[in-house]
Scaffold this motif. Structure first.
Motif, PDB file in Angstrom:
ATOM      1  N   LEU A 188       0.811  -1.451   0.120  1.00 42.25           N
ATOM      2  CA  LEU A 188      -0.365  -0.016   0.005  1.00 42.25           C
ATOM      3  C   LEU A 188       1.275   1.072  -0.053  1.00 42.25           C
ATOM      4  CD1 LEU A 188      -2.694  -1.200   2.193  1.00 42.25           C
ATOM      5  CD2 LEU A 188      -2.695  -0.833  -0.226  1.00 42.25           C
ATOM      6  N   LEU A 195       1.236   7.014  -6.106  1.00 45.28           N
ATOM      7  CA  LEU A 195       0.431   8.012  -6.819  1.00 45.28           C
ATOM      8  C   LEU A 195       0.985   9.672  -6.539  1.00 45.28           C
ATOM      9  CD1 LEU A 195      -2.493   5.793  -5.319  1.00 45.28           C
ATOM     10  CD2 LEU A 195      -2.575   6.723  -8.461  1.00 45.28           C
TER      11      LEU A 195
ATOM     12  N   SER B 126      -6.279  -0.669  -7.500  1.00 45.44           N
ATOM     13  CA  SER B 126      -5.514   0.268  -7.814  1.00 45.44           C
ATOM     14  C   SER B 126      -6.553   1.171  -8.344  1.00 45.44           C
ATOM     15  CB  SER B 126      -4.897  -0.163  -9.023  1.00 45.44           C
ATOM     16  OG  SER B 126      -3.989  -1.063  -8.540  1.00 45.44           O
ATOM     17  N   PHE B 129      -8.299   2.337  -4.751  1.00 51.79           N
ATOM     18  CA  PHE B 129      -7.179   3.286  -3.400  1.00 51.79           C
ATOM     19  C   PHE B 129      -7.139   4.349  -4.228  1.00 51.79           C
ATOM     20  CE2 PHE B 129      -2.969   3.554  -2.265  1.00 51.79           C
ATOM     21  CZ  PHE B 129      -2.950   3.319  -0.877  1.00 51.79           C
ATOM     22  N   ALA B 130      -7.197   4.146  -5.392  1.00 51.91           N
ATOM     23  CA  ALA B 130      -6.620   5.924  -5.967  1.00 51.91           C
ATOM     24  C   ALA B 130      -8.148   6.865  -5.281  1.00 51.91           C
ATOM     25  CB  ALA B 130      -6.813   5.819  -7.258  1.00 51.91           C
ATOM     26  N   MET B 133      -7.759   7.514  -2.011  1.00 49.57           N
ATOM     27  CA  MET B 133      -6.424   9.173  -2.123  1.00 49.57           C
ATOM     28  C   MET B 133      -7.149  10.508  -2.395  1.00 49.57           C
ATOM     29  SD  MET B 133      -3.165   8.300  -3.051  1.00 49.57           S
ATOM     30  CE  MET B 133      -1.567   9.589  -3.454  1.00 49.57           C
ATOM     31  N   LEU B 134      -8.017  10.240  -3.311  1.00 52.43           N
ATOM     32  CA  LEU B 134      -8.475  11.848  -3.438  1.00 52.43           C
ATOM     33  C   LEU B 134      -9.161  12.272  -3.471  1.00 52.43           C
ATOM     34  CD1 LEU B 134      -8.689  10.879  -7.772  1.00 52.43           C
ATOM     35  CD2 LEU B 134      -6.613  11.761  -7.095  1.00 52.43           C
ATOM     36  N   ILE B 137      -7.519  13.468  -0.172  1.00 52.75           N
ATOM     37  CA  ILE B 137      -6.824  14.857  -0.596  1.00 52.75           C
ATOM     38  C   ILE B 137      -7.708  15.998  -0.887  1.00 52.75           C
ATOM     39  CG2 ILE B 137      -5.286  15.520  -2.370  1.00 52.75           C
ATOM     40  CD1 ILE B 137      -4.019  13.266  -2.953  1.00 52.75           C
ATOM     41  N   ALA B 319       6.800   6.854   3.858  1.00 55.78           N
ATOM     42  CA  ALA B 319       5.791   8.082   4.960  1.00 55.78           C
ATOM     43  C   ALA B 319       6.680   8.989   5.443  1.00 55.78           C
ATOM     44  CB  ALA B 319       4.914   7.290   5.959  1.00 55.78           C
ATOM     45  N   ALA B 322       5.817  12.494   3.691  1.00 52.45           N
ATOM     46  CA  ALA B 322       4.372  12.899   4.132  1.00 52.45           C
ATOM     47  C   ALA B 322       4.921  13.637   5.788  1.00 52.45           C
ATOM     48  CB  ALA B 322       3.201  11.833   4.055  1.00 52.45           C
ATOM     49  N   LEU B 329      -1.810  17.552   2.119  1.00 56.03           N
ATOM     50  CA  LEU B 329      -1.876  16.790   0.822  1.00 56.03           C
ATOM     51  C   LEU B 329      -1.135  15.455   0.954  1.00 56.03           C
ATOM     52  CD1 LEU B 329      -1.693  19.079  -2.350  1.00 56.03           C
ATOM     53  CD2 LEU B 329      -3.488  18.482  -1.300  1.00 56.03           C
ATOM     54  N   GLN B 330       0.129  15.744   1.514  1.00 57.35           N
ATOM     55  CA  GLN B 330       0.728  14.121   1.939  1.00 57.35           C
ATOM     56  C   GLN B 330      -0.190  13.142   2.798  1.00 57.35           C
ATOM     57  OE1 GLN B 330       4.218  13.440   0.093  1.00 57.35           O
ATOM     58  NE2 GLN B 330       5.738  15.307  -0.266  1.00 57.35           N
ATOM     59  N   THR B 333      -2.881  11.719   1.794  1.00 59.32           N
ATOM     60  CA  THR B 333      -2.728  10.567   0.963  1.00 59.32           C
ATOM     61  C   THR B 333      -1.688   8.998   2.127  1.00 59.32           C
ATOM     62  OG1 THR B 333      -0.311  10.675   0.849  1.00 59.32           O
ATOM     63  CG2 THR B 333      -1.429  11.431  -0.644  1.00 59.32           C
ATOM     64  N   LEU B 334      -1.880   9.544   3.168  1.00 58.12           N
ATOM     65  CA  LEU B 334      -1.378   8.679   4.098  1.00 58.12           C
ATOM     66  C   LEU B 334      -2.755   8.206   5.131  1.00 58.12           C
ATOM     67  CD1 LEU B 334       1.492  10.084   6.719  1.00 58.12           C
ATOM     68  CD2 LEU B 334       1.768   8.367   4.641  1.00 58.12           C
ATOM     69  N   GLN B 337      -4.337   5.433   2.776  1.00 55.27           N
ATOM     70  CA  GLN B 337      -3.645   4.316   3.089  1.00 55.27           C
ATOM     71  C   GLN B 337      -4.010   3.441   4.249  1.00 55.27           C
ATOM     72  OE1 GLN B 337       0.786   5.702   2.064  1.00 55.27           O
ATOM     73  NE2 GLN B 337       1.275   3.760   3.533  1.00 55.27           N
ATOM     74  N   ALA B 340      -7.484   1.659   2.892  1.00 53.20           N
ATOM     75  CA  ALA B 340      -6.731   0.769   2.348  1.00 53.20           C
ATOM     76  C   ALA B 340      -6.147  -0.337   3.720  1.00 53.20           C
ATOM     77  CB  ALA B 340      -6.088   1.269   1.404  1.00 53.20           C
ATOM     78  N   LYS B 341      -5.691  -0.271   4.160  1.00 53.01           N
ATOM     79  CA  LYS B 341      -4.936  -1.474   5.498  1.00 53.01           C
ATOM     80  C   LYS B 341      -6.495  -1.563   6.194  1.00 53.01           C
ATOM     81  CE  LYS B 341      -1.821   0.078   6.828  1.00 53.01           C
ATOM     82  NZ  LYS B 341      -0.828   1.207   8.123  1.00 53.01           N
TER      83      LYS B 341
END
Lengths: 209, 370
Positions: A188, A195, B126, B129-130, B133-134, B137, B319, B322, B329-330, B333-334, B337, B340-341
């Motif tokens: 991940l 990305l 994928s 996850f994207a 993430m978006l 963000i 990580a 970030a 923003l960074q 993304t964490l 993650q 998703a985990k």
């Protein structure tokens, strides 16, 4: 523009190669092959820059008579001999040229020697890591003891097969569970990093802040 | 009449045993085109010595032999000058010393696929996850406060730089032995930027040996930009960010020598490491340096844990950027993650429970996606 163009190029290349991963069609396969060829071409040019850096750094050491500067002479001589051996002699295995002679009789034994040092470093690192200073480090020590005893014939004879069974359980159950947890995190993390790079959020590789 | 029966039996014997199943020819799935996959079952009785694979562009022939296969072969992938979209006709002959048997012919049209069905699960995850993430963000941009747990190894970066400054000794930063294209190496550049900025501010020497020239070029740019950002461009010394060799153990020997000569106060090992990890870390320990390591190479993490003061394990390395930048923003993304985990953990628990209770529903769910 100085920042936007590299970000755009990165996004474009990353996007095309991501799509290529899912498309087996020959046209996309060619995109991948061409990008690999370009990578190799760029790599060849960077080798020249690397050699320049190496020579410059060692010549400076020799000029300034820095600590152990004599080894820099050996490095420069080794570099010149290897390049000359590769340019004017054969680089095929078993050809008997100076290039392969240096590879087989100098580089390989030295690399093997460095690798063999690992055994001693494992012993010294294990000595520090397996000290029973807390409850967790005591568990680590016990686990290590069972695994070590379970992996040698003496442990098997001492425990009538119990130590190997415990060692197998430790390696196949808690060890694999922890490894998989870390692997999921890595997967991940890599996807997230990729990305971030694609979207231009992460720009450290282009000396961005 | 009995003579007819006897002749028939002799002919059947010479003809050999009938195959258990016919020849099957299909376009190879999920490929780049130009291949046909052939499969067959062995004859019901008798063991052939070899199989002959014959091919023709028209059903009437002529058929050319494209492969002679051993008796153990039960499949063959024909990729010999096939044109996509054109039908091909195949025959298979099982041959023994006393008999031969021809399988019923089969036809296939090779085609290139535009989507690899076997990667459908990867695509679904994928895209999902994207999307997460978006979304995170977007929330971060709107000012959502995001908590990130402290990571000891990253928190210790400034402390380690301060220690080197106080001792008047240099800092060694090894960005691994991976190529610049490795994700771990890219993550190492982020931390390098931070370290270079701080060392430029404090006037501490930073040494960066590199295994690949490409890595060296990027590292030089990162250090130079960090010195400029710190307002001290003169702090950048190109000779301290140099190329050593792309050979693993000669590189290790060179870095070990560097450590023992220069006695750096702090060593950073961040990026891709293999067998050299412990050799480097133990030498650094003997040189009395404070050591911060981080890698995504699973087999090397225990070595770093044993020999270094702080270790960034796997995803913690990614990580770091970030965490150090504190950029919303960074950080978003964490958080993505983490979500998703959570989904993966939920799937693992659900799958474990389902299989324990005798149900394969979760496995089938993933199969449907596949």
């Amino acid at each position: 523009m100085k920042r936007q163009l590299p970000v755009f190029l990165t996004f474009l290349c990353a996007f095309v190669l991501t799509v290529q991963f899912f498309v087996p069609h020959r046209s996309f396969e060619q995109v991948y092959e061409v990008s690999n060829i370009w990578l190799q071409i760029l790599g060849v040019f960077t080798i020249l820059i690397g050699i320049m850096s190496l020579v410059e750094s060692h010549l400076q050491k020799i000029r300034r008579r820095q600590a152990q500067w004599q080894y820099s002479i050996i490095t420069i001589v080794g570099l010149v001999l290897t390049v000359a051996g590769g340019l004017f002699g054969s680089v095929e295995a078993g050809s008997g040229g100076i290039f392969m002679w240096m590879y087989n009789n100098v580089l390989n034994p030295i690399s093997a020697t460095m690798f063999s040092l690992l055994a001693f470093f494992i012993a010294s690192a294990a000595f520090r890591a397996f000290r029973a200073r807390s409850a967790m480090s005591t568990i680590l020590l016990l686990a290590a003891a069972f695994v070590m005893l379970g992996r040698v014939p003496l442990g098997d004879r001492m425990s009538a097969g119990l130590f190997p069974a415990i060692a197998d359980w430790l390696l196949n159950v808690p060890n694999v569970a922890a490894k998989r947890a870390i692997l999921i995190g890595i997967g991940l993390g890599e996807a997230s990093m990729a990305l971030r790079v694609m979207l231009g959020i992460e720009r450290s590789y282009m000396a961005g802040d | 009449m009995p003579a007819c029966w006897i002749i028939t039996l002799i002919l059947l014997a010479l003809r050999g045993p009938a195959p258990a199943a016919g020849l099957e020819a299909v376009d190879t799935p999920n490929d780049h085109g130009g291949t046909v996959a052939l499969s067959w079952a062995p004859p019901a009785e008798g063991q052939p010595d070899r199989y002959l694979v014959l091919r023709a562009a028209v059903e009437a022939g002529p058929f050319d032999t494209v492969a002679v296969l051993p008796a153990s072969a039960l499949r063959y992938s024909d990729s010999d000058s096939l044109t996509d979209g054109q039908p091909y006709y195949y025959r298979l002959i099982a041959q023994a010393e006393r008999w031969s048997r021809e399988y019923p012919s089969a036809q296939a049209i090779p085609l290139a696929q535009w989507f690899h069905r076997g990667k459908a699960v990867v695509l679904v995850f994928s895209v999902g996850f994207a999307a997460i993430m978006l979304l995170m963000i977007h929330h971060a941009r709107r000012g959502m406060q995001l908590y990130v747990r402290p990571i000891a190894g990253i928190g210790a970066v400034d402390e380690a730089i301060g220690r080197a400054t106080e001792m008047g000794k240099p800092i060694l930063f090894v960005p691994g032995i991976g190529e610049a294209s490795e994700v771990a190496t890219i993550a190492a550049f982020t931390v390098l930027g931070r370290v270079a900025k701080r060392t430029a501010e404090y006037g501490t020497r930073l040494i960066v040996p590199n295994t690949y020239a490409t890595v060296m070029i990027i590292a030089q740019e990162v250090v130079k930009a960090s010195c400029i950002n710190a307002g001290r461009p003169e702090a950048y010394q190109e000779r301290d960010v140099f190329y050593v060799t792309s050979e693993q153990f000669p590189f290790t020997a060179a870095v070990n020598g560097l450590m023992l000569r220069e006695r750096p106060a702090t060593n950073f090992y961040l990026g891709k490491f293999y067998a050299e990890s412990l050799i480097l870390a133990e030498t650094g320990f003997q040189a009395g340096s404070i050591q911060i390591a981080g890698t995504d190479e699973l087999t090397q993490i225990p070595f770093f844990v044993a020999a270094c003061d702080y270790t960034l394990m796997g995803e913690e390395l990614y990580a770091a950027s970030a965490y150090l930048s504190n950029d919303p923003l960074q950080l978003g993304t964490l958080k993505a993650q983490d979500i998703a985990k959570l989904i993966v953990v939920a799937l693992v628990i659900a799958g474990t429970l389902a299989v324990t209770l005798g149900s394969d529903s979760v496995v089938r769910l993933l199969d449907i996606v596949q």
